[in-house]
Write a protein that holds these residues in place. Structure first.
Motif, PDB file in Angstrom:
ATOM      1  N   LEU A 177       0.840  -1.199   0.000  1.00  0.00           N
ATOM      2  CA  LEU A 177       0.000   0.000   0.000  1.00  0.00           C
ATOM      3  C   LEU A 177       0.871   1.244   0.000  1.00  0.00           C
ATOM      4  CD1 LEU A 177      -2.828   1.373   0.346  1.00  0.00           C
ATOM      5  CD2 LEU A 177      -2.478   1.169   2.821  1.00  0.00           C
ATOM      6  N   LEU A 178       0.523   2.199  -0.840  1.00  0.00           N
ATOM      7  CA  LEU A 178       1.228   3.490  -0.902  1.00  0.00           C
ATOM      8  C   LEU A 178       0.405   4.561  -0.212  1.00  0.00           C
ATOM      9  CD1 LEU A 178       2.898   5.123  -3.995  1.00  0.00           C
ATOM     10  CD2 LEU A 178       1.083   6.343  -2.803  1.00  0.00           C
ATOM     11  N   SER A 179       1.072   5.423   0.535  1.00  0.00           N
ATOM     12  CA  SER A 179       0.415   6.591   1.116  1.00  0.00           C
ATOM     13  C   SER A 179       1.288   7.810   0.887  1.00  0.00           C
ATOM     14  CB  SER A 179       0.161   6.390   2.615  1.00  0.00           C
ATOM     15  OG  SER A 179       1.383   6.257   3.321  1.00  0.00           O
ATOM     16  N   ALA A 180       0.645   8.958   0.715  1.00  0.00           N
ATOM     17  CA  ALA A 180       1.371  10.220   0.540  1.00  0.00           C
ATOM     18  C   ALA A 180       0.710  11.269   1.407  1.00  0.00           C
ATOM     19  CB  ALA A 180       1.373  10.653  -0.922  1.00  0.00           C
ATOM     20  N   GLY A 181       1.531  12.133   2.012  1.00  0.00           N
ATOM     21  CA  GLY A 181       0.994  13.093   2.960  1.00  0.00           C
ATOM     22  C   GLY A 181       1.433  14.514   2.723  1.00  0.00           C
ATOM     23  N   GLY A 182       0.947  15.383   3.584  1.00  0.00           N
ATOM     24  CA  GLY A 182       1.297  16.793   3.521  1.00  0.00           C
ATOM     25  C   GLY A 182       2.732  17.063   3.901  1.00  0.00           C
ATOM     26  N   ASP A 183       3.449  16.009   4.337  1.00  0.00           N
ATOM     27  CA  ASP A 183       4.871  16.147   4.654  1.00  0.00           C
ATOM     28  C   ASP A 183       5.753  15.942   3.419  1.00  0.00           C
ATOM     29  OD1 ASP A 183       4.338  13.467   4.324  1.00  0.00           O
ATOM     30  OD2 ASP A 183       4.911  12.870   6.350  1.00  0.00           O
ATOM     31  N   ASN A 184       5.111  15.853   2.224  1.00  0.00           N
ATOM     32  CA  ASN A 184       5.811  15.678   0.942  1.00  0.00           C
ATOM     33  C   ASN A 184       6.517  14.330   0.843  1.00  0.00           C
ATOM     34  OD1 ASN A 184       5.066  18.382   0.977  1.00  0.00           O
ATOM     35  ND2 ASN A 184       7.162  19.151   1.114  1.00  0.00           N
ATOM     36  N   VAL A 185       6.070  13.371   1.636  1.00  0.00           N
ATOM     37  CA  VAL A 185       6.707  12.053   1.685  1.00  0.00           C
ATOM     38  C   VAL A 185       5.754  10.992   1.141  1.00  0.00           C
ATOM     39  CG1 VAL A 185       7.664  10.282   3.224  1.00  0.00           C
ATOM     40  CG2 VAL A 185       8.124  12.698   3.669  1.00  0.00           C
ATOM     41  N   ILE A 186       6.313  10.047   0.358  1.00  0.00           N
ATOM     42  CA  ILE A 186       5.584   8.858  -0.075  1.00  0.00           C
ATOM     43  C   ILE A 186       6.127   7.670   0.715  1.00  0.00           C
ATOM     44  CG2 ILE A 186       5.198   7.237  -1.974  1.00  0.00           C
ATOM     45  CD1 ILE A 186       5.289   9.599  -3.894  1.00  0.00           C
ATOM     46  N   ILE A 187       5.227   6.936   1.377  1.00  0.00           N
ATOM     47  CA  ILE A 187       5.619   5.740   2.107  1.00  0.00           C
ATOM     48  C   ILE A 187       4.927   4.535   1.466  1.00  0.00           C
ATOM     49  CG2 ILE A 187       5.598   4.516   4.311  1.00  0.00           C
ATOM     50  CD1 ILE A 187       5.643   7.164   5.746  1.00  0.00           C
ATOM     51  N   ILE A 188       5.699   3.474   1.240  1.00  0.00           N
ATOM     52  CA  ILE A 188       5.143   2.226   0.715  1.00  0.00           C
ATOM     53  C   ILE A 188       5.244   1.185   1.825  1.00  0.00           C
ATOM     54  CG2 ILE A 188       5.358   0.435  -1.046  1.00  0.00           C
ATOM     55  CD1 ILE A 188       6.501   2.587  -2.909  1.00  0.00           C
ATOM     56  N   TRP A 189       4.088   0.612   2.182  1.00  0.00           N
ATOM     57  CA  TRP A 189       3.971  -0.265   3.352  1.00  0.00           C
ATOM     58  C   TRP A 189       3.751  -1.711   2.927  1.00  0.00           C
ATOM     59  CZ3 TRP A 189       3.912   2.547   8.018  1.00  0.00           C
ATOM     60  CH2 TRP A 189       3.589   3.917   7.924  1.00  0.00           C
ATOM     61  N   ASN A 190       4.178  -2.629   3.791  1.00  0.00           N
ATOM     62  CA  ASN A 190       3.733  -4.011   3.732  1.00  0.00           C
ATOM     63  C   ASN A 190       2.644  -4.155   4.787  1.00  0.00           C
ATOM     64  OD1 ASN A 190       3.265  -6.748   3.884  1.00  0.00           O
ATOM     65  ND2 ASN A 190       5.421  -7.335   3.900  1.00  0.00           N
ATOM     66  N   VAL A 191       1.402  -4.152   4.344  1.00  0.00           N
ATOM     67  CA  VAL A 191       0.277  -4.199   5.278  1.00  0.00           C
ATOM     68  C   VAL A 191       0.254  -5.523   6.037  1.00  0.00           C
ATOM     69  CG1 VAL A 191      -2.254  -4.210   5.396  1.00  0.00           C
ATOM     70  CG2 VAL A 191      -1.081  -2.558   3.945  1.00  0.00           C
ATOM     71  N   GLY A 192       0.789  -6.585   5.420  1.00  0.00           N
ATOM     72  CA  GLY A 192       0.786  -7.891   6.067  1.00  0.00           C
ATOM     73  C   GLY A 192       1.675  -7.965   7.290  1.00  0.00           C
ATOM     74  N   THR A 193       2.635  -7.044   7.412  1.00  0.00           N
ATOM     75  CA  THR A 193       3.520  -7.031   8.579  1.00  0.00           C
ATOM     76  C   THR A 193       3.499  -5.695   9.313  1.00  0.00           C
ATOM     77  OG1 THR A 193       5.422  -6.278   7.271  1.00  0.00           O
ATOM     78  CG2 THR A 193       5.101  -8.663   7.459  1.00  0.00           C
ATOM     79  N   GLY A 194       2.905  -4.664   8.678  1.00  0.00           N
ATOM     80  CA  GLY A 194       2.882  -3.342   9.296  1.00  0.00           C
ATOM     81  C   GLY A 194       4.182  -2.577   9.133  1.00  0.00           C
ATOM     82  N   GLU A 195       5.087  -3.076   8.285  1.00  0.00           N
ATOM     83  CA  GLU A 195       6.393  -2.458   8.131  1.00  0.00           C
ATOM     84  C   GLU A 195       6.434  -1.454   6.984  1.00  0.00           C
ATOM     85  OE1 GLU A 195       9.649  -5.737   9.409  1.00  0.00           O
ATOM     86  OE2 GLU A 195       8.520  -6.194   7.607  1.00  0.00           O
ATOM     87  N   VAL A 196       7.327  -0.491   7.089  1.00  0.00           N
ATOM     88  CA  VAL A 196       7.624   0.415   5.982  1.00  0.00           C
ATOM     89  C   VAL A 196       8.587  -0.295   5.040  1.00  0.00           C
ATOM     90  CG1 VAL A 196       8.692   2.591   5.307  1.00  0.00           C
ATOM     91  CG2 VAL A 196       7.273   2.489   7.370  1.00  0.00           C
ATOM     92  N   LEU A 197       8.165  -0.482   3.789  1.00  0.00           N
ATOM     93  CA  LEU A 197       9.060  -1.069   2.797  1.00  0.00           C
ATOM     94  C   LEU A 197       9.997  -0.014   2.229  1.00  0.00           C
ATOM     95  CD1 LEU A 197       6.639  -3.399   0.767  1.00  0.00           C
ATOM     96  CD2 LEU A 197       8.235  -4.049   2.568  1.00  0.00           C
ATOM     97  N   LEU A 198       9.427   1.144   1.864  1.00  0.00           N
ATOM     98  CA  LEU A 198      10.203   2.222   1.254  1.00  0.00           C
ATOM     99  C   LEU A 198       9.654   3.554   1.728  1.00  0.00           C
ATOM    100  CD1 LEU A 198      10.156   0.843  -2.410  1.00  0.00           C
ATOM    101  CD2 LEU A 198      12.169   0.869  -0.921  1.00  0.00           C
ATOM    102  N   SER A 199      10.544   4.519   1.914  1.00  0.00           N
ATOM    103  CA  SER A 199      10.132   5.887   2.238  1.00  0.00           C
ATOM    104  C   SER A 199      10.840   6.832   1.280  1.00  0.00           C
ATOM    105  CB  SER A 199      10.500   6.220   3.692  1.00  0.00           C
ATOM    106  OG  SER A 199      10.063   7.519   4.026  1.00  0.00           O
ATOM    107  N   LEU A 200      10.043   7.520   0.452  1.00  0.00           N
ATOM    108  CA  LEU A 200      10.586   8.447  -0.543  1.00  0.00           C
ATOM    109  C   LEU A 200      10.371   9.860  -0.021  1.00  0.00           C
ATOM    110  CD1 LEU A 200       9.013   6.684  -3.679  1.00  0.00           C
ATOM    111  CD2 LEU A 200      11.203   6.205  -2.587  1.00  0.00           C
TER     112      LEU A 200
END
Length: 431
Positions: A147-170
């Protein structure tokens, strides 16, 4: 004397039609939050709409067949402490939906097939990593639980929802607020737009921009003078792009071809009332027997109205040219495989016999066992005599307790799932 040659296309006569009054969803308090997302998400089983809620944020989930007036006491999905800004159904599990909020969190929810008697307040998992509001969500098209999320902090985070971990942070690719993010068909690249008026093509696993600031557009289409946000929806099976203006009352649609001029205007569906948001049904949720090639769910102030796009055909037979094999609900990759560099095209299904949604499938979140993680190499700190080293016996005892607890939780989950399935069968039997 020259004759004008008419361009051949099976989509030249696509027309839109609003559903009848008894097929709409009435008495829904659609959210009034000022945000540019669609406020609506739909799949072959459920319709989800962000709604007004006091003391936090909420959205409502309705079975697709539950048309008509919605009970004012219908349960909501609540849990965010701030307004919900975006929602997105998982493409690989029709019972799983993610929500993003002004409270800086992303929550992932399991929606039962039956209608719950009270609000759903406990998400399967809460993802915390953004420092400002989260306004964009997008599931990976082919990898499970990504799952990808993007916020007002100008950051894109890609998550592994199955473990709750951050896979990548751009976190250093965008100098300003991100307006939209979209995966390509196999999830190897991202397209983003930003407040700095730059379109970027991003390779998320390499963490860098591979293309931006395109010199000249291949086609330029003047729309209108409205300053409303355009919500684009693209159907790769028909190569049609639909443009829905938020605050507008029309849906314009164009066919994309590989030859100049590349973009061909088809038609405009117009209605009297402006749209506050729009949902777009995946291809597997359409009625192929009626030559339906797209279905929108238009949000009004107090209702949701389906709008059906149809290609007129006289034959009642399945129209192979309108319905090539389309992405189904099965994932092609696991999250770890995608992260390691693998790519795969979507797993396709045929719509010839129609699509029947699968029964309830449980989303299981397995957080990493901290006992499996080795401590970082480095000088060992000295232990006081009072602390003492962790004995082998104590460690084995802890592991046994963890194992027993895990088995007990799994047994309870299986029991709950069995009870839910029995309840679904009872409900189906009474309908």
């Amino acid at each position: 004397m020259s004759r004008r040659v008419v361009r051949q296309s099976k989509f030249r006569h696509v027309f839109g039609q609003a559903a009848k009054a008894d097929q709409t969803y009435e008495d829904i308090r659609v959210s009034k939050v000022t945000w540019d997302s669609a406020f609506c998400a739909v799949n072959p089983k459920f319709l989800a709409i962000i709604v007004e809620a006091g003391g936090g944020g909420a959205f409502i989930v309705l079975p697709l067949a539950k048309t008509g007036r919605v009970d004012k006491n219908h349960p909501l999905v609540t849990g965010h402490t701030g307004p919900v800004l975006d929602i997105d159904w998982c493409p690989h599990n029709d019972n799983v939906i993610a929500s993003a909020s002004d409270d800086t969190t992303v929550m992932v929810w399991q929606i039962p097939d039956y209608t719950p008697v009270r609000n759903i307040t406990e998400p399967v998992i809460t993802l915390e990593g953004h420092s400002k509001r989260v306004g964009i969500l997008s599931w990976h098209p082919t990898a499970r639980n990504v799952l990808l999320s993007a916020g007002g902090d100008n950051v894109i985070i890609i998550w592994n929802v199955g473990t709750g971990e951050v896979l990548l942070s751009l976190d250093d690719l965008h100098p300003d607020v991100i307006h939209s993010v979209c995966w390509n068909s196999n999830g190897s690249l991202l397209a983003t737009t930003c407040k700095d008026k730059t379109l970027r093509i991003v390779d998320p696993r390499k963490g860098r921009v591979v293309a931006n600031n395109f010199e000249e557009p291949v086609a330029l289409q003047e729309m209108d003078t409205s300053n409303g946000v355009l919500l684009p929806f693209y159907d790769p099976d028909s190569s049609i792009v639909y443009l829905c203006g938020k605050g507008d009352s029309s849906i314009r649609y164009f066919e994309i071809t590989e030859e100049p001029p590349f973009v061909h205007y088809l038609n405009t569906f117009s209605s009297k009332e402006p749209q506050r948001g729009m949902g777009f049904m995946p291809k597997r949720g359409l009625d192929v027997s009626k030559c339906e090639i797209a279905r929108f769910y238009k949000l009004h102030e107090r209702k949701c109205e389906p709008i059906i796009m149809t290609v007129p055909r006289k034959s009642d037979l399945f129209q192979d040219d309108l319905y090539p094999d389309t992405p189904g609900p099965e994932a092609a990759l696991e999250a770890d495989e995608w992260l390691s560099g693998q790519d795969a095209e979507p797993v396709l299904i045929s719509l010839k016999e129609g699509y029947v949604p699968s029964k309830h499938r449980e989303l299981r979140v397995t957080k990493r066992n901290i006992l499996d993680v080795r401590p970082p190499a480095g000088p060992r700190r000295s232990q006081s005599a009072s602390e003492g080293p962790l004995s082998q016996h104590t460690l084995e005892t802890l592991l046994e307790e963890v194992k027993a607890l895990r088995e007990r939780v799994q047994a309870q989950e299986e029991r709950i799932t069995a009870l839910e399935n029995m309840l679904c069968e009872l409900v189906d039997g009474t309908d």
